[in-house]
Enzyme design. Structure first.
Site, PDB file in Angstrom:
ATOM      1  CG  ASN A  54      -0.375   0.121   2.490  1.00 57.34           C
ATOM      2  OD1 ASN A  54       0.832  -0.438   2.480  1.00 57.34           O
ATOM      3  ND2 ASN A  54      -1.039   0.582   3.738  1.00 57.34           N
ATOM      4  CD  GLU A  88       4.325  -0.088  13.522  1.00 51.30           C
ATOM      5  OE1 GLU A  88       3.065  -0.190  13.403  1.00 51.30           O
ATOM      6  OE2 GLU A  88       5.185   0.020  14.302  1.00 51.30           O
ATOM      7  CB  CYS A 116      -2.028   0.107   8.520  1.00 49.28           C
ATOM      8  SG  CYS A 116      -0.629   0.891   8.884  1.00 49.28           S
ATOM      9  CD  GLU A 170       8.460   0.705  10.811  1.00 46.52           C
ATOM     10  OE1 GLU A 170       9.439   0.327  10.187  1.00 46.52           O
ATOM     11  OE2 GLU A 170       7.252   0.464  10.529  1.00 46.52           O
TER      12      GLU A 170
END
Ligand code: UN1
Length: 474
Positions: A147, A245, A279, A454
């Site tokens: 994505n 993640e 997400c 991150e």
């Protein structure tokens, strides 16, 4: 055919992937090599061989490389953006924005390479100094989703290299195009052989090989929750450092006192931009009773007038779903929401070439519905009516996920309460739950994430290992 990069050489695989445009599946973008087990093993071996030398380079060398990569990405943003649109389906401004973000990430971590530092501490023993330093972890395996086919690779590769690690990168099977261009850029900018390797192909082959190899020291993965859970088991068995993640089912609260235009804008963007394939998407809209009907009317108007079409065209506001499989999954959830008793607005497949779907609202949803709890990863949002802030917060937190959350309100007190009580890694006030800055930590709680954050300077936690050294001066 576009090839894998192993030990500084372009290598053909045993088979190929066809990369097709989701807005027009007849359009073949290119074919890409699929790595074999032997290719993956060769990439891991090359990364190991390159590690000692790379981890001991001057930080200036690493900073210069990352800065040069960032410059090239930015210089090619329009061309890479167009490729991104053709392989993933987001709109051109979104794709160019993502490419710019990738360039900025490399430049940010170019600076971080020079700021890699530690502490000097007095020991409790006389004449002893303690220095606490950070070192590269080793070989890192980076596994990325479709994505954000250039930004997510960038936010893993840039810190990995900045702190002296070597890399085996496995991009999403669905979107190898941007990953390949990025790899060419790294190679052309003079990244030494073996420091950065890229293997395209099957996730179910390459993921477990990376996670179980004794010669890979850490894995960073962004993708689905079940795949992440599988990696966690393999990495746990092999005592490997891991960063995950995964999914989200991000709540956005709209209180009675919200500015209606701002709330509708935030929800429209959060739920439907990038075709809801983030997400961080705002997929549970939790709306207080007093503003509920006006909010639903206004959001429905805006949603149903979104221009859906060829994402390369200027006027398009929402592109296709990225794949047929994803579209079928989304449509299944639209049916499920109806069966569960929600009032469904929109959500139908569009009668045109490509994987197009109208955006959907599931009104009068409740939090116990599966369509409200599962991550759909498409342009679908549930609307839940609540009486007060307390109820809104408890509904917002009632999920296995904890990535991002938001509240639209003009009350500083309500915003403050929510910021403190939300069980999410990122909290937004009067802003969409998606669309984050590149220089600050990114990540969540509960089943959304695992391991250190991150991005930003927090990325150092995952991509480095701490060493405590004691010296007695004699
Ligand atoms: C964003 O919302 O700007 O896969 C980024 C995802 C996230 C990235 C979201 N890891 O959707």
């Amino acid at each position: 055919m576009k090839q894998n990069l192993i030990a500084g050489k372009w290598v053909a695989g045993s088979d190929v992937t066809e990369n097709r445009n989701p807005a027009n599946p007849d359009e073949l973008i290119d074919i890409y090599a699929r790595a074999t087990q032997a290719d993956v093993e060769a990439a891991i071996a090359a990364a190991n061989e390159a590690f000692d030398r790379w981890s001991q380079t001057s930080p200036q060398v690493r900073a210069d490389l990352l800065d040069a990569i960032g410059t090239r990405i930015l210089a090619r943003k329009d061309e890479i953006g167009r490729l991104l649109v053709r392989e993933e389906g987001k709109t051109l401004p979104e794709a160019i924005g993502e490419t710019v973000r990738a360039g900025q990430l490399f430049k940010f971590f170019a600076g971080e390479a020079l700021r890699f530092s530690g502490d000097l501490v007095a020991s409790i023993r006389p004449d002893v100094d303690v220095d606490v330093t950070r070192e590269a972890v080793g070989v890192v395996g980076l596994i990325t989703p479709w994505n954000f086919p250039i930004a997510i690779p960038a936010w893993k590769i840039a810190p990995a290299l900045a702190y002296g690690n070597t890399v085996v990168f496995k991009p999403a099977d669905l979107t190898p195009g941007c990953a390949h261009v990025l790899t060419e850029i790294l190679h052309d900018c003079g990244c030494p052989p073996g420091v950065f390797n890229m293997v395209m192909g099957s996730g179910s082959l390459i993921g477990p090989l990376l996670a179980s190899s004794p010669d890979v020291d850490a894995i960073s993965f962004t993708g689905s929750e079940p795949v992440g859970a599988g990696l966690a088991e393999t990495c746990g068995r092999n005592r490997k450092k891991l960063q995950l993640e995964m999914g989200g089912k991000n709540p956005m609260i709209v209180l009675d006192d919200a500015n209606l235009d701002i709330a509708v804008d935030a929800c429209l963007n959060g739920a439907f931009f990038s075709t809801g394939q983030r997400c961080t998407a705002s997929s549970r809209l939790i709306v207080q009773a007093g503003i509920h009907d006006r909010f639903v009317d206004s959001l429905t108007k805006r949603m149903t007038s979104l221009r859906i079409g060829d994402p390369l065209e200027d006027s398009t506001q929402m592109g296709p779903v990225a794949s047929l499989k994803q579209l079928q999954g989304n449509l299944g959830y639209v049916d499920l929401a109806r069966q569960e008793g929600a009032e469904v607005i929109g959500g139908e497949a569009l009668d045109r070439t490509g994987y197009f779907q109208a955006p959907a609202l599931f009104v009068n949803a409740t939090n116990d519905m599966r369509s409200t709890q599962d991550e759909i990863f498409g342009p679908c949002a549930s609307v839940l009516k609540v009486a007060c802030l307390d109820e809104a917060i408890s509904v917002a937190n009632d999920t296995v996920f904890g990535l991002s959350s938001g509240i639209c309100t003009t009350s500083l007190k309500a915003a403050r309460t929510f910021k403190r009580r939300s069980q999410a890694g990122m909290v937004m006030v009067n802003l969409p739950t998606a669309g984050v800055d590149y220089h600050v930590p990114f990540g969540g709680r509960k089943r959304s994430s695992f391991g250190p954050r991150e991005q930003g300077r927090y990325a150092v936690e995952f991509y480095s290992s701490v060493k405590t050294a004691y010296t007695l001066a004699v």
